[in-house]
Design a protein around this motif. Sequence first.
Motif, PDB file in Angstrom:
ATOM      1  N   ARG A 131       0.719  -1.188   0.143  1.00 24.14           N
ATOM      2  CA  ARG A 131       0.034  -0.080  -0.046  1.00 24.14           C
ATOM      3  C   ARG A 131       0.956   1.170   0.155  1.00 24.14           C
ATOM      4  O   ARG A 131       1.867   0.996   0.751  1.00 24.14           O
ATOM      5  CB  ARG A 131      -0.747  -0.021   1.245  1.00 24.14           C
ATOM      6  N   THR A 132       0.711   2.177  -0.679  1.00 23.89           N
ATOM      7  CA  THR A 132       1.655   3.352  -1.147  1.00 23.89           C
ATOM      8  C   THR A 132       0.869   4.545  -0.728  1.00 23.89           C
ATOM      9  O   THR A 132       0.483   5.284  -1.604  1.00 23.89           O
ATOM     10  CB  THR A 132       2.030   3.465  -2.353  1.00 23.89           C
ATOM     11  N   PRO A 133       0.759   4.811   0.606  1.00 18.85           N
ATOM     12  CA  PRO A 133       0.245   6.589   0.958  1.00 18.85           C
ATOM     13  C   PRO A 133       1.179   7.680   0.280  1.00 18.85           C
ATOM     14  O   PRO A 133       2.250   7.455   0.099  1.00 18.85           O
ATOM     15  CB  PRO A 133       0.552   6.566   2.234  1.00 18.85           C
ATOM     16  N   ALA A 134       0.285   8.680   0.160  1.00 12.06           N
ATOM     17  CA  ALA A 134       1.124   9.756  -0.607  1.00 12.06           C
ATOM     18  C   ALA A 134       1.163  10.896   0.413  1.00 12.06           C
ATOM     19  O   ALA A 134       0.191  11.213   0.960  1.00 12.06           O
ATOM     20  CB  ALA A 134       0.641   9.962  -1.890  1.00 12.06           C
ATOM     21  N   PHE A 135       2.063  11.854   0.156  1.00 17.43           N
ATOM     22  CA  PHE A 135       2.118  12.785   1.250  1.00 17.43           C
ATOM     23  C   PHE A 135       2.843  14.195   0.130  1.00 17.43           C
ATOM     24  O   PHE A 135       3.704  14.248  -0.464  1.00 17.43           O
ATOM     25  CB  PHE A 135       3.072  12.923   2.423  1.00 17.43           C
ATOM     26  N   ARG A 136       2.067  15.429   0.517  1.00 15.54           N
ATOM     27  CA  ARG A 136       2.339  16.407  -0.292  1.00 15.54           C
ATOM     28  C   ARG A 136       2.885  17.540   0.852  1.00 15.54           C
ATOM     29  O   ARG A 136       2.491  17.761   1.832  1.00 15.54           O
ATOM     30  CB  ARG A 136       1.159  17.008  -0.917  1.00 15.54           C
ATOM     31  N   PHE A 137       3.942  18.317   0.356  1.00 10.99           N
ATOM     32  CA  PHE A 137       4.704  19.063   1.372  1.00 10.99           C
ATOM     33  C   PHE A 137       5.062  20.559   0.491  1.00 10.99           C
ATOM     34  O   PHE A 137       4.601  20.607  -0.794  1.00 10.99           O
ATOM     35  CB  PHE A 137       5.908  18.670   1.656  1.00 10.99           C
ATOM     36  N   ASP A 138       5.297  21.600   1.144  1.00  8.67           N
ATOM     37  CA  ASP A 138       5.447  22.975   0.451  1.00  8.67           C
ATOM     38  C   ASP A 138       6.787  22.960  -0.628  1.00  8.67           C
ATOM     39  O   ASP A 138       6.465  23.931  -1.323  1.00  8.67           O
ATOM     40  CB  ASP A 138       5.613  23.827   1.643  1.00  8.67           C
TER      41      ASP A 138
END
Length: 402
Positions: A131-138
């Motif tokens: 399972r591949t969660p994704a995270f977005r940053f500034d």
Amino acid sequence: MIEQRMLAHDRPFETLRPVRDASPQSIAKYWSRLMLPGLATEADRDVLADTATVATASGYSRNIENFIGTVKVPVGIVGPLRINGLNAVGDFHVPLATTEAALVASYARGAFVASKAGGIGTAVLYEGVMRTPAFRFDGLMKAGLFVEWVVANVDSLRIAAEATTRHGKLISVEPIIDNNVVFLICRFTTGDASGQNMVTIAANAICLAIEAACPVPIKRWYIEGNFSGDKKASFLGMVTGRGRKVSASVVLPAAMVQKYLGTTVADMLDYGQIANLGALLSGQMGAQAHYANGLAAFYIATGQDAACVAESAVGYTRMEAQGDGLFCSVTMPNILVGSVGGGTGLPSQSAGLNILGLRGEGHGAALAEVVAALCLCGEISIVAAMAAGHFTRAHQNLARSR
């Protein structure tokens, strides 16, 4: 028919709300809406919502919403298929649910000659559902700091994930950075279950633990970043595997190829060269003839998630001269099956697993090896049919002329 449908639009619009608890009463309620003039009939209702299905309606509640009945797919049997595997050992009768005439006959032919040659060797080479969660940053800098924090805190994330399941184990967390977006490849073993829901819940626990403790500001996160290859063919799955990676092989003596398959080793190898060229030129993932046929039929018959055929049906078929015989093998990196969980507890599907002798705990790896062996049988049969020029005739005899 069009006028009748237009009249139906004049009625008050009422949306079907998802209902989990199936019962004879809920089935009757749904059918009262479906049997409009020109649409479903009482005969349709009696076929889908037959007496046995209605009587056991509550047993389907875990697997479907808005339950109105069951579809009866014809089931054929292949075997005995002799397997000499690390996990699957013995002679197996394999149930296949399909509406495609000639399919069972073809797989049965491959199983016969492979068993006659001594049986198919199989082994699970790798296990891990992603399972591949994704995270977005500034920006890239914060994404890098986030990865640094995750790597340093994998042990605490493992505790959070494994608290959600008795059987799942987190085996690795692999960060992939694309500028200000980070994907976490979370790999799990899932015991005897296929484990799709298991890893989703465990990965969600990882994300919540990260959100609560990570000092790097996260703009947004998603439980799946469409990186894992879930229910779709992907190069990641081809290389690293998703589910169980299984290899199966058999050596067919030349005399058996001629006697039982109606062709020769040389002709099968010649066709194999053409088929591999076709796979290469068309950009296929892997090189194989038709894994999807056997996979779909097997998955439906044994209560697996049929949509996983999209990723399971990739891999490599090899055929090489060995002595005076033919070495045949398949390597399939994304076999997603379970002997527990999912649809394996439903009546027909439980029966299918009972026929195999692989129902319940302790049989997940063996089930995956049976799948690979089955697909190898299909490859042997179809390549022989193509090499001998029998493919069209077989379908005419077994399908069109019935």
